[in-house]
Design an enzyme around this catalytic site. Structure first.
Site, PDB file in Angstrom:
ATOM      1  N   CYS A  12       0.886  -1.328   0.086  1.00  9.86           N
ATOM      2  CA  CYS A  12       0.468   0.061  -0.219  1.00  9.86           C
ATOM      3  C   CYS A  12       1.263   1.430   0.199  1.00  9.86           C
ATOM      4  O   CYS A  12       2.406   1.279   0.060  1.00  9.86           O
ATOM      5  CB  CYS A  12      -0.931  -0.257   1.650  1.00  9.86           C
ATOM      6  SG  CYS A  12      -2.011  -1.448   1.484  1.00  9.86           S
ATOM      7  N   GLY A  38      -0.696   0.896  -5.240  1.00  8.28           N
ATOM      8  CA  GLY A  38      -1.297  -0.743  -4.965  1.00  8.28           C
ATOM      9  C   GLY A  38      -2.590   0.523  -5.372  1.00  8.28           C
ATOM     10  O   GLY A  38      -2.933   1.529  -5.856  1.00  8.28           O
ATOM     11  N   ASN A 113       0.401   0.625   6.121  1.00  4.77           N
ATOM     12  CA  ASN A 113       0.992  -0.116   4.815  1.00  4.77           C
ATOM     13  C   ASN A 113       2.054  -0.851   5.595  1.00  4.77           C
ATOM     14  O   ASN A 113       2.917  -0.553   6.408  1.00  4.77           O
ATOM     15  CB  ASN A 113       1.799   1.265   4.366  1.00  4.77           C
ATOM     16  CG  ASN A 113       3.227   1.004   3.269  1.00  4.77           C
ATOM     17  OD1 ASN A 113       4.191   0.885   2.707  1.00  4.77           O
ATOM     18  ND2 ASN A 113       2.643  -0.213   2.573  1.00  4.77           N
ATOM     19  N   GLY A 114       1.917  -1.850   5.070  1.00  7.43           N
ATOM     20  CA  GLY A 114       2.683  -3.041   5.331  1.00  7.43           C
ATOM     21  C   GLY A 114       2.103  -5.065   6.085  1.00  7.43           C
ATOM     22  O   GLY A 114       1.322  -4.901   5.375  1.00  7.43           O
ATOM     23  N   ASP A 357      16.497  -6.068 -16.416  1.00  8.18           N
ATOM     24  CA  ASP A 357      15.456  -6.447 -15.579  1.00  8.18           C
ATOM     25  C   ASP A 357      15.663  -6.115 -14.596  1.00  8.18           C
ATOM     26  O   ASP A 357      16.220  -6.593 -13.864  1.00  8.18           O
ATOM     27  CB  ASP A 357      14.298  -7.330 -16.730  1.00  8.18           C
ATOM     28  CG  ASP A 357      12.677  -7.708 -15.567  1.00  8.18           C
ATOM     29  OD1 ASP A 357      12.744  -6.354 -15.159  1.00  8.18           O
ATOM     30  OD2 ASP A 357      12.441  -8.149 -16.567  1.00  8.18           O
TER      31      ASP A 357
END
Ligand code: SF4
Length: 480
Positions: A12, A38, A113-114, A357
């Site tokens: 998030c 997110g 967030n987490g 990448d």
């Protein structure tokens, strides 16, 4: 690579503001810069003289606030907002944040967030004591712990609650008279504080949100810190002294926006250094360097500068395809790569290509891109990855939690190279990664969590410990 195809997703992004008449609108613009963290849902909660108002829904921020009235009703001078990608809890509007808790004597909002590593045991304990959860994500737990604390004052309750939750977390709490930000004792997730010209204080998962709203960065929140923001200004406090910086290295490799700075290091610059180091570790002959858009372009620049090879646009990303992260099957995921990327035949035809990448998760995407380049006429495709091999799961906020999903957990470098159809495969070394990021700190691993690569987790895994040990089987380490 594109966030959705790879299925390696941040949990998030959070944004908060205190002291501005357009708090909710600025939160909208702040969240807009954090949308890459997110895309499943978004929400904003505002504070108008102690009255908390909220709008949240599934979808992109612009979809959630398509009706101007949804934002206009969020009046007040304080706000917190959230963009969500689910790692814990199902995709449902009940799990979209900020959460709002109303009690007879107080109310507050929460954005997280987490990922908590002891969420299950805390939840069971709380439910046995009568708590009722309205969402399935782990983010509500802190609110229950705050409410149930017997500590006589609010800050005491919050500190007690924060010391009980384990794992990776950046919290924003919006009360009637203050905004509070708190970070876990390892600072796994980034969180920065800024100030606006009128004195308003802002807090954001990433500093790129400050640019958009004209705020100036003050400093990053420290591990184990609580930041209290109210009409008197900012106050810094802590809930534990047992701290050690171990910020997620994937923030620098892949998640964060290149224009963000985390712990004094610009993300684009760190990626360029990773690319340059990768060039020094790369042992093959090639003609051109091609970065996979968008997050590998900085590393490709660094690789090209260091190696002296031309950096070419051999792959084009279609910016307008539908998001594909909701597609569940492998087959559809593979199709998703073609929808998003095209190889430029005029650039790669007849060339030995170094394809840069940022990481390989399942290998599906890499195989498809190698195939695209070969179909477009590349004579050789040497895959060079700007991070070490992802061989272990993450329990601190990234959505891959089983080793079975990671190609490097189950295959050697040679096997992986064969599976993705490349002519060679080079991963950046762990030391190369740590030195390239270069945070100024005495903390182990240069202040980074590199558990994804070496399985050496900076904290106990609590509820995940047993499952993780079982998943290791006899393959205890990819590197040892
Ligand atoms: S395990 Fe990996 S993804 Fe998770 S916090 Fe550590 S470095 Fe980041």
């Amino acid at each position: 690579m594109t966030y959705e195809v790879k299925s390696l997703n941040e949990e998030c992004g959070v944004f908060g503001i205190w002291g501005h008449p357009d708090a909710a609108k600025l939160t909208y613009f702040g969240l807009h810069s954090l949308q890459h963290r997110g895309q499943e849902g978004a929400g904003i909660l505002s504070n108008d003289h102690g009255q908390l108002k909220r709008h949240r829904d599934m979808g992109l921020l612009s979809e959630v606030f398509r009706e101007p009235a949804n934002l206009d009703k969020l009046t007040g001078t304080g706000a917190i907002g959230h963009v969500r990608y689910a790692t814990a809890g199902e995709a449902s509007v009940d799990n979209i944040q900020p959460f709002l808790f109303r009690f007879h004597d107080m109310q507050f909002g929460l954005a997280h967030n987490g990922n908590l590593t002891n969420a299950e045991s805390l939840k069971q304990e709380l439910e046995q004591r009568g708590a009722i959860f309205s969402a399935t994500s782990d983010s509500e737990i802190l609110a229950h712990l705050i409410r149930r604390s017997h500590n006589p004052n609010l800050m005491g309750k919050i500190k007690e609650a924060l010391s009980l939750v384990k794992g990776g977390f950046a919290y924003l709490l919006l009360f009637e008279d203050k905004l509070i930000a708190a970070l876990d004792p390892n600072g796994f997730r980034p969180l920065s504080i800024g100030k606006m010209a009128n004195g308003a204080v802002v807090v954001s998962s990433e500093t790129c949100a400050f640019e958009v709203i004209g705020a100036e960065w003050i400093r990053d929140v420290k591990p184990g810190e609580i930041v209290i923001i109210d009409d008197n200004g900012i106050q810094y406090d802590s809930y534990t002294n047992d701290t050690q910086l171990a910020i997620c290295s994937m923030e620098y490799i892949y998640f964060a926006r290149p224009d963000s700075n985390i712990h004094g290091v610009n993300v684009h610059t760190a990626r360029k250094r990773m690319g340059a180091q990768l060039a020094r570790e790369f042992k093959h002959e090639a003609d051109i360097v091609v970065g996979v858009p968008n997050s590998s372009l900085s590393a490709a620049m660094g690789f090209a500068e260091e190696s002296g090879l031309p950096n070419e646009m051999g792959l084009i990303k279609n910016q307008y395809t539908q998001r594909t992260f909701i597609q569940p099957t492998q087959e559809l995921r593979e199709q998703g790569v073609r929808m998003k990327l095209s190889a430029v035949s005029g650039v790669v035809k007849g060339k030995r290509v170094v394809m840069i990448d940022d990481s390989i998760v399942r290998g599906t995407t890499s195989r498809r891109i190698v195939q695209l380049l070969k179909e477009a006429g590349a004579t050789e495709v040497h895959v060079a990855i700007g991070s070490p091999a992802l061989a272990y799961p993450c329990f601190y906020g990234i959505d891959i939690q089983t080793r079975q999903e990671l190609i490097a957990a189950n295959h050697t470098v040679e096997e992986t190279c064969q599976i993705i159809g490349a002519d060679s495969l080079t991963y950046l070394s762990i030391d190369g990664l740590i030195n390239s990021i270069g945070i100024e700190t005495d903390a182990p691993n240069g202040g980074l969590c590199v558990a994804y690569f070496d399985g050496d987790y900076p904290t106990p895994l609590y509820d995940y410990e047993e499952e993780y040990r079982r998943s290791l089987g006899d393959k205890t380490s990819f590197y040892k």
